[in-house]
Design a protein around this motif. Structure first.
Motif, short mmCIF file in Angstrom:
data_model
loop_
_atom_site.label_atom_id
_atom_site.label_comp_id
_atom_site.label_asym_id
_atom_site.label_seq_id
_atom_site.Cartn_x
_atom_site.Cartn_y
_atom_site.Cartn_z
N ARG A 102 -13.80 8.70 -5.15
CA ARG A 102 -14.58 9.85 -4.65
C ARG A 102 -16.05 9.45 -4.48
NH1 ARG A 102 -13.49 15.51 -4.86
NH2 ARG A 102 -15.37 16.76 -4.87
N ARG A 103 -16.58 8.76 -5.48
CA ARG A 103 -17.97 8.31 -5.41
C ARG A 103 -18.18 7.36 -4.22
NH1 ARG A 103 -19.47 6.82 -10.76
NH2 ARG A 103 -20.11 8.99 -10.90
N ILE A 104 -17.22 6.47 -3.99
CA ILE A 104 -17.33 5.51 -2.89
C ILE A 104 -17.40 6.22 -1.54
CG2 ILE A 104 -16.07 3.71 -1.62
CD1 ILE A 104 -15.14 2.71 -4.44
N ILE A 105 -16.48 7.17 -1.30
CA ILE A 105 -16.48 7.82 0.01
C ILE A 105 -17.68 8.74 0.19
CG2 ILE A 105 -13.99 7.52 0.35
CD1 ILE A 105 -13.64 10.53 -0.29
N GLY A 151 0.82 -1.21 0.00
CA GLY A 151 0.00 0.00 0.00
C GLY A 151 0.85 1.25 0.00
N THR A 152 0.19 2.36 -0.30
CA THR A 152 0.83 3.66 -0.33
C THR A 152 0.11 4.57 0.65
OG1 THR A 152 1.29 3.32 -2.67
CG2 THR A 152 1.47 5.57 -1.86
N VAL A 153 0.87 5.33 1.41
CA VAL A 153 0.27 6.23 2.39
C VAL A 153 -0.60 7.26 1.68
CG1 VAL A 153 0.74 7.99 4.14
CG2 VAL A 153 2.14 5.93 4.05
N GLY A 154 -1.77 7.48 2.24
CA GLY A 154 -2.70 8.47 1.70
C GLY A 154 -3.82 7.82 0.91
N PHE A 155 -4.84 8.62 0.63
CA PHE A 155 -6.01 8.13 -0.10
C PHE A 155 -6.02 8.72 -1.50
CE2 PHE A 155 -10.44 8.09 -1.44
CZ PHE A 155 -10.79 6.78 -1.13
N PRO A 156 -6.08 7.85 -2.53
CA PRO A 156 -6.10 8.34 -3.90
C PRO A 156 -7.51 8.76 -4.30
CG PRO A 156 -6.17 5.96 -3.93
CD PRO A 156 -6.09 6.38 -2.47
N THR A 157 -7.71 10.02 -4.60
CA THR A 157 -9.04 10.48 -4.97
C THR A 157 -9.13 10.56 -6.49
OG1 THR A 157 -9.17 11.74 -2.93
CG2 THR A 157 -10.76 12.26 -4.63
N ASN A 158 -10.05 9.77 -7.02
CA ASN A 158 -10.38 9.81 -8.44
C ASN A 158 -11.90 9.68 -8.54
OD1 ASN A 158 -11.05 6.97 -8.32
ND2 ASN A 158 -8.87 6.51 -8.57
#
Length: 192
Positions: free
Chosen positions: A106-109, A95-102
């Motif tokens: 974005r729709r999921i959250i 994994g990579t630190v942080g949340f990838p917003t695409n």
């Protein structure tokens, strides 16, 4: 409160007076909104210094930062020893630190946030957050965002906080960095 697990989420901005950088803290089990830092003047690293203190105060809160415009925040939180969420694209990855917003994430959250609001599971007395919810729209391109001239930074930070609270083991207090759960996208329904 001692022994309570908290989550912290940050939606970053550039600190140039336009957008806000927002950090929210939630009780991971009850989704009670406990604290907020919302400002638009500090450089991202300075905001992160305040967020690191907030995470420490809230029992070393497990923290998530949106990757877009969040690099300086992530770096500062890491140096300060804040427990950071690692997003795994594949289950076998570190994994990579942080949340990838695409568009997809974005729709999921946003959907998760909508679910907990509809179920009346999220408790917040933050007028700015609820005001932003009232002007949060789906634009003609299908993107969920603040209406023209309005902000959505508090909504996005809250969506990230809810997402993190729904991850496996978020309600368990863990203090060692190497035992922080690394979350795939998981939906968990909250009863009202």
């Amino acid at each position: 409160r001692p022994g309570v697990s908290y989550v912290m989420a940050t939606d970053g901005a550039e600190g140039k007076g336009r957008d806000y950088t927002v950090t929210h803290v939630l009780d991971a089990a009850t989704l009670v909104h406990c604290a907020t830092i919302r400002e638009r003047e500090l450089e991202p690293g300075a905001h992160a210094e305040l967020a690191a203190q907030l995470a420490a105060w809230y029992n070393n809160a497990w923290s998530i930062v949106e990757r877009s415009r969040g690099e300086a925040i992530i770096a500062t939180l890491a140096v300060r020893g804040t427990r950071l969420y690692r997003h795994r694209e594949r289950p076998e990855s570190e994994g990579t630190v942080g949340f990838p917003t695409n568009m997809q994430t974005r729709r999921i959250i946003i959907d998760m946030l909508g679910d907990v609001i509809a179920a009346r599971s999220l408790r917040s007395f933050d007028r700015v957050f609820w005001g932003e919810c009232g002007t949060f729209i789906v634009n003609q391109n299908g993107r969920a965002e603040g209406a023209v001239g309005m902000h959505d930074d508090s909504v996005m930070a809250m969506a990230l906080a809810v997402y993190l609270a729904m991850q496996p083991n978020a309600t368990r207090q863990r203090l060692e960095h190497d035992t922080v759960p690394q979350g795939p996208i998981v939906a968990r329904r909250w009863a009202s």
